[in-house]
Design an enzyme around this catalytic site. Structure first.
Site, mmCIF file in Angstrom:
data_model
loop_
_atom_site.group_PDB
_atom_site.id
_atom_site.type_symbol
_atom_site.label_atom_id
_atom_site.label_comp_id
_atom_site.label_asym_id
_atom_site.label_seq_id
_atom_site.Cartn_x
_atom_site.Cartn_y
_atom_site.Cartn_z
ATOM 1 N N LYS A 184 0.825 -1.208 0.000
ATOM 2 C CA LYS A 184 0.000 0.000 0.000
ATOM 3 C C LYS A 184 0.865 1.267 0.000
ATOM 4 O O LYS A 184 2.069 1.219 0.288
ATOM 5 C CB LYS A 184 -0.939 -0.042 1.217
ATOM 6 C CG LYS A 184 -1.932 -1.206 1.160
ATOM 7 C CD LYS A 184 -2.911 -1.180 2.322
ATOM 8 C CE LYS A 184 -3.884 -2.341 2.232
ATOM 9 N NZ LYS A 184 -4.899 -2.296 3.327
ATOM 10 N N TYR A 244 -12.133 -2.136 -3.824
ATOM 11 C CA TYR A 244 -12.688 -2.269 -2.473
ATOM 12 C C TYR A 244 -14.221 -2.193 -2.474
ATOM 13 O O TYR A 244 -14.819 -1.824 -1.461
ATOM 14 C CB TYR A 244 -12.089 -1.202 -1.556
ATOM 15 C CG TYR A 244 -10.700 -1.562 -1.042
ATOM 16 C CD1 TYR A 244 -10.491 -2.696 -0.255
ATOM 17 C CD2 TYR A 244 -9.600 -0.755 -1.327
ATOM 18 C CE1 TYR A 244 -9.237 -3.023 0.225
ATOM 19 C CE2 TYR A 244 -8.321 -1.085 -0.846
ATOM 20 C CZ TYR A 244 -8.162 -2.218 -0.067
ATOM 21 O OH TYR A 244 -6.911 -2.533 0.424
ATOM 22 N N ASN A 250 -1.920 -0.043 6.887
ATOM 23 C CA ASN A 250 -1.393 -1.315 7.386
ATOM 24 C C ASN A 250 -0.491 -2.020 6.365
ATOM 25 O O ASN A 250 -0.333 -3.239 6.395
ATOM 26 C CB ASN A 250 -2.546 -2.209 7.857
ATOM 27 C CG ASN A 250 -3.552 -2.498 6.759
ATOM 28 O OD1 ASN A 250 -3.362 -2.068 5.619
ATOM 29 N ND2 ASN A 250 -4.600 -3.212 7.080
ATOM 30 N N HIS A 265 -1.990 -5.483 1.378
ATOM 31 C CA HIS A 265 -3.257 -6.181 1.155
ATOM 32 C C HIS A 265 -2.970 -7.657 0.879
ATOM 33 O O HIS A 265 -1.956 -7.983 0.252
ATOM 34 C CB HIS A 265 -3.978 -5.572 -0.059
ATOM 35 C CG HIS A 265 -5.139 -6.392 -0.516
ATOM 36 N ND1 HIS A 265 -6.387 -6.293 0.057
ATOM 37 C CD2 HIS A 265 -5.248 -7.348 -1.483
ATOM 38 C CE1 HIS A 265 -7.202 -7.151 -0.538
ATOM 39 N NE2 HIS A 265 -6.535 -7.804 -1.478
ATOM 40 N N GLU A 284 -9.205 -9.728 -8.050
ATOM 41 C CA GLU A 284 -8.334 -8.604 -7.681
ATOM 42 C C GLU A 284 -7.133 -8.486 -8.615
ATOM 43 O O GLU A 284 -6.774 -7.375 -9.024
ATOM 44 C CB GLU A 284 -7.899 -8.760 -6.219
ATOM 45 C CG GLU A 284 -9.065 -8.527 -5.258
ATOM 46 C CD GLU A 284 -8.770 -8.875 -3.812
ATOM 47 O OE1 GLU A 284 -9.672 -8.696 -2.978
ATOM 48 O OE2 GLU A 284 -7.651 -9.327 -3.514
HETATM 49 P P1 IDP Z 1 -8.027 -6.917 5.393
HETATM 50 O O1 IDP Z 1 -7.186 -5.980 4.554
HETATM 51 O O2 IDP Z 1 -7.279 -7.451 6.583
HETATM 52 O O3 IDP Z 1 -8.694 -8.000 4.564
HETATM 53 P P2 IDP Z 1 -10.630 -5.589 5.457
HETATM 54 O O4 IDP Z 1 -11.609 -5.679 6.574
HETATM 55 O O5 IDP Z 1 -10.935 -6.303 4.182
HETATM 56 O O6 IDP Z 1 -9.200 -6.030 6.045
HETATM 57 O O7 IDP Z 1 -10.439 -4.038 5.150
HETATM 58 C C1 IDP Z 1 -9.792 -3.592 3.987
HETATM 59 C C2 IDP Z 1 -8.867 -2.462 4.359
HETATM 60 O O8 IDP Z 1 -9.640 -1.348 4.799
HETATM 61 C C3 IDP Z 1 -7.904 -2.745 5.512
HETATM 62 O O9 IDP Z 1 -6.745 -3.451 5.128
HETATM 63 C C4 IDP Z 1 -7.590 -1.349 6.016
HETATM 64 O O10 IDP Z 1 -6.630 -0.674 5.181
HETATM 65 C C5 IDP Z 1 -8.944 -0.652 5.846
HETATM 66 N N1 IDP Z 1 -9.770 -0.737 7.068
HETATM 67 C C6 IDP Z 1 -10.433 -1.825 7.533
HETATM 68 N N2 IDP Z 1 -11.078 -1.542 8.689
HETATM 69 C C7 IDP Z 1 -10.808 -0.242 8.951
HETATM 70 C C8 IDP Z 1 -11.182 0.653 10.022
HETATM 71 O O11 IDP Z 1 -11.900 0.288 10.968
HETATM 72 N N3 IDP Z 1 -10.688 1.928 9.960
HETATM 73 C C9 IDP Z 1 -9.890 2.355 8.936
HETATM 74 N N4 IDP Z 1 -9.531 1.560 7.910
HETATM 75 C C10 IDP Z 1 -9.970 0.273 7.919
HETATM 76 MG MG MG Z 2 -10.168 -7.875 3.086
#
Ligand code: IDP
Ligand code: MG
Length: 139
Positions: A10, A50, A113, A116, A127
């Site tokens: 990212k 997304y 984070n 992905h 994807e």
């Molecule tokens: P993942 O990447 O671990 O699969 P997902 O729930 O699919 O997690 O969420 C996609 C992305 O959206 C996350 O990697 C993160 O960058 C962002 N995200 C998820 N939950 C939150 C939140 O509560 N606050 C801000 N960003 C979030």
């Molecule tokens: Mg996800």
């Protein structure tokens, strides 16, 4: 279980100049890079990528973030690739991620984070199709 998955480093991790280290981390974890592309997604690309999160409170911020700079997209090969990559990447929130995972090492917040990882064989294919044409993927 398939042997291919999709990852995307990212914009936070690319900005911090950690993308080469993260790719090496994945190789050291046993993945083979079968396709690789560094580029900037448009807002429409990011919204399609997304789409499953449309309408969630973090969606608009996520689109701003994911279009804030270049990403590194890759198709990775390993036995049981999807589950293995999710393990290597760690929990969504870096604070909750296991020691030694990519998100623990390189992530700075639940949004930023670092990486992905696809969550199913089907989603991996959907994807990577947003980032690569079939001809890019030489197996
Ligand atoms: P993942 O990447 O671990 O699969 P997902 O729930 O699919 O997690 O969420 C996609 C992305 O959206 C996350 O990697 C993160 O960058 C962002 N995200 C998820 N939950 C939150 C939140 O509560 N606050 C801000 N960003 C979030
Ligand atoms: Mg996800």
């Amino acid at each position: 279980m398939g042997n291919l998955t999709f990852t995307m480093i990212k914009p936070d991790a690319v900005r911090a100049n950690n993308h080469a280290k993260i790719l090496q981390h994945l190789v050291d974890a046993g993945f083979r890079i079968v396709a690789l592309r560094m580029w900037c997604m448009s807002r429409n690309d990011a919204k399609r990528f997304y789409a499953v999160h449309t309408g969630k409170p973090f969606f608009d911020g996520l689109i701003d973030f994911m279009t804030s700079g270049p990403i590194v997209a890759a198709v990775l090969e390993k036995e049981d690739a999807v589950a293995e990559l999710r393990k290597t990447v760690g929990a969504t929130n870096p604070e909750a991620a296991d020691e030694g995972t990519v998100r623990k090492l390189y992530g700075s917040s639940v949004q930023q984070n670092a990486i992905h990882a696809s969550d199913s064989d089907e989603n991996a294919r959907i994807e990577w199709s947003l980032h690569f044409s079939e001809a890019d993927i030489m197996l």
